[in-house]
Design a protein around this motif. Sequence first.
Motif, PDB file in Angstrom:
ATOM      1  N   UNK A 268      29.886  53.705 -57.728  1.00 51.36           N
ATOM      2  CA  UNK A 268      28.867  53.383 -56.730  1.00 51.36           C
ATOM      3  C   UNK A 268      29.501  53.007 -55.392  1.00 51.36           C
ATOM      4  N   UNK A 269      30.640  52.313 -55.442  1.00 50.32           N
ATOM      5  CA  UNK A 269      31.321  51.948 -54.204  1.00 50.32           C
ATOM      6  C   UNK A 269      31.935  53.182 -53.554  1.00 50.32           C
ATOM      7  N   UNK A 270      32.544  54.051 -54.346  1.00 49.32           N
ATOM      8  CA  UNK A 270      33.153  55.265 -53.796  1.00 49.32           C
ATOM      9  C   UNK A 270      32.111  56.124 -53.088  1.00 49.32           C
ATOM     10  N   UNK A 271      30.942  56.247 -53.696  1.00 50.50           N
ATOM     11  CA  UNK A 271      29.896  57.092 -53.112  1.00 50.50           C
ATOM     12  C   UNK A 271      29.411  56.526 -51.776  1.00 50.50           C
ATOM     13  N   UNK A 272      29.135  55.234 -51.732  1.00 47.23           N
ATOM     14  CA  UNK A 272      28.642  54.640 -50.492  1.00 47.23           C
ATOM     15  C   UNK A 272      29.766  54.401 -49.484  1.00 47.23           C
ATOM     16  N   UNK A 274      32.027  56.543 -48.681  1.00 43.30           N
ATOM     17  CA  UNK A 274      32.054  57.751 -47.848  1.00 43.30           C
ATOM     18  C   UNK A 274      30.928  57.741 -46.816  1.00 43.30           C
ATOM     19  N   UNK A 275      29.761  57.246 -47.210  1.00 49.30           N
ATOM     20  CA  UNK A 275      28.632  57.203 -46.273  1.00 49.30           C
ATOM     21  C   UNK A 275      28.918  56.211 -45.154  1.00 49.30           C
ATOM     22  N   UNK A 276      29.530  55.066 -45.488  1.00 47.26           N
ATOM     23  CA  UNK A 276      29.897  54.088 -44.459  1.00 47.26           C
ATOM     24  C   UNK A 276      30.817  54.739 -43.430  1.00 47.26           C
ATOM     25  N   UNK A 278      30.956  57.826 -42.594  1.00 45.84           N
ATOM     26  CA  UNK A 278      30.171  58.746 -41.764  1.00 45.84           C
ATOM     27  C   UNK A 278      29.310  57.994 -40.759  1.00 45.84           C
ATOM     28  N   UNK A 279      28.734  56.876 -41.190  1.00 48.21           N
ATOM     29  CA  UNK A 279      27.905  56.077 -40.276  1.00 48.21           C
ATOM     30  C   UNK A 279      28.753  55.551 -39.123  1.00 48.21           C
ATOM     31  N   UNK A 280      29.924  55.013 -39.432  1.00 55.67           N
ATOM     32  CA  UNK A 280      30.781  54.447 -38.385  1.00 55.67           C
ATOM     33  C   UNK A 280      31.331  55.530 -37.461  1.00 55.67           C
ATOM     34  N   UNK A 281      31.462  56.755 -37.978  1.00 57.72           N
ATOM     35  CA  UNK A 281      31.946  57.856 -37.153  1.00 57.72           C
ATOM     36  C   UNK A 281      30.834  58.526 -36.360  1.00 57.72           C
ATOM     37  N   UNK A 282      29.593  58.052 -36.534  1.00 59.15           N
ATOM     38  CA  UNK A 282      28.466  58.636 -35.820  1.00 59.15           C
ATOM     39  C   UNK A 282      27.947  59.916 -36.425  1.00 59.15           C
ATOM     40  N   UNK A 283      28.357  60.250 -37.649  1.00 58.37           N
ATOM     41  CA  UNK A 283      27.924  61.478 -38.303  1.00 58.37           C
ATOM     42  C   UNK A 283      26.745  61.261 -39.236  1.00 58.37           C
ATOM     43  N   UNK A 284      26.302  60.016 -39.388  1.00 59.70           N
ATOM     44  CA  UNK A 284      25.132  59.699 -40.206  1.00 59.70           C
ATOM     45  C   UNK A 284      24.351  58.591 -39.512  1.00 59.70           C
TER      46      UNK A 284
END
Length: 675
Positions: A268-272, A274-276, A278-284
Amino acid sequence: MPPNMNPVYQAVLRDRTAPISLRLRRTFGDWLVAKGLPAPGAGKPSQEFETDGARVRLDRKPDCGRYVLEETRGGRLVRTRVTYAESVPGMTGWVVVRVEEDGETDAWQAPGFVQAYLRTARITDGAVHLTDTADAVDEGDVHRLVHLLSQRDRRVAVIVVSVVPHDPQGARTRAEHLADAVAGVGVVVRFADLRAQGRFNEAMGSDLGVFGGGLRTYVADFDPATESYPYRHRPMGGPTIRKQGEQALALVAGGVVGETSRRPLPDDVQRTYRIVSRVLAGKAQIGAIAEAVASRPVSADSGPGEKLRRWMLAMNGRPAPEVIPPRVAPPGAGPVAEPAVEPGGGVPDREVHVATVAAPEPAVITQPPQPGQSAFDMGEFAQTVADVVAGKMRGELEAALDLAAASAGNGSENGEILRRMRTLGAHVEGLRDLIAVRQGGDPLLAEAEDESDRLAGEVDRLRTEHEILQQEYAEAVSGARKLEERVRWLEARLAEAGQPAFGLTSGEPSPEPASLMDALNLARETLVHVEIGDTDAEATKLDLAYPTLARAWAAKTWDALRALDAFAQARSAGEFAGGFFDWCRSAARLTIPAGMVAMSESRTVTTNGKYSARRMFAVPQEVHPSGKVLMEAHIKIRKGGHPAPRIHFHDDSGGSTGKIWVGHVGDHLPNTHTN
């Protein structure tokens, strides 16, 4: 930026208390200020500054963030990366702390802000409460300690410190020192008195206790009733601790911290995670974490009972039973009675005692099955079977099925069993050698002073295990064809059902050697351009004397041997012109930190016959007519301290063989400092 950073610390901190960002920014900021760096400003989404060669970058969003500190310590670049995600419905907030460096250090310990952060709320990892202080355990708390050690979802190591009757303050000081060093990745407890220690040792048994002013590190997974290899949970005797002091404690802490550096993140941590990124990079978009957690399908397939049921069905070659729709009462009739189960669909909770597991009661069927309906709830059946297997038959069944499942695959999987057998055989021989030379005063065996009586029994036990492995291997190979047929049949059925992930792999898994001998055997089988010499005895000594550290050393040794193999392949093909040190400083795909590599020895060593003779190792006559060469080039698996494992090698990648010849994998060879 160095092309290859070496991981040295990783902590997964689960935090239910919101918000994480305020407490983390405060503790991380206090740590920066203590280093002479500016404190991060409040309310700024992004900050970056550099002072005296140290660079800090902080990125924050409403539901996640990342702090990065890059600094130089002793000529090495050290990067501390802290990533966090706030709690959202369906997910507990988490903080992942990673430390990497471009060299080697013996100072493996938690970053300085982790201890303060653990004091801000109840922080856990795998349901274990993490603290930065040692817990005192009295006689009434022993059962809770045993329960903690036996928890199936425990991920962190637990260090248990025994009583020192003549120096109680010394035991407390050692425990607190260790708690500070392993904060975030380990738990330290100490006994309040001899009564608590005696009761604990009664529960553990003669091979798993702790006594005499010593300590023991209990790794996960652990069940005192089924543990077949007590020395996996590394003890350190009181005399060793008193003699070596903080050096001995650093060795214990280093083993705990080093184990975490290559451990995969929870799913669960690995999955989220990656999303973190992307969010910090402005891609999500902000809120993508909550959307991902909310959209995750909840299926019976994700539970441990269902996974085990499918595993067992695969072994038996039977299709999964059809799902029976819920029965509906006819109009005007009363409600239809259902099987009695606890809320959540599981079997009722049962009390679990140390060394015994209560057998689960069968599910109660309150009415006879109707035509075409299963006689029992398959979901509850799967959970019940999972409870029995995990609690009562776990070690035996997993060992047998691992062998059978491995033999059902290709030749490389069968080779894995052979490699395990060879490794175990080498360890048996190594233990026999340890017993034979112990009276000779080998300095590597100083830590075994209190365990001489157990070594002889350990040899017999390992020899028996080796014989059993040979028998099981023969049985597994004889059934390989049948198992292959069943696996192929199951894969086809699952693919037809739209769930191919249960039967199809995404790629070849990367090997993870469990010991130095395992790494050497793996290299002999898979690396074409590296030849391993007669160094099994030296590698086995380290495996047996330091089993907790050996796993981390094995991973670094395997990485180094793979880098040597890639280098020799490139150089022999004319694709690279430099030496191995140059290779590690290049942008090649397979390298190790250049700080680990030394291509020559000191003048004192090479001109002293006593020292240089120990570095002469066998090679084919086509490499050197004498059949031996001086192997000055070496790789530092651990840069300093004792022990300090080394790989000595000769580079003939540009010569007649096109290979690297490894002469020694073991402890540091004698020189003016070690003599």
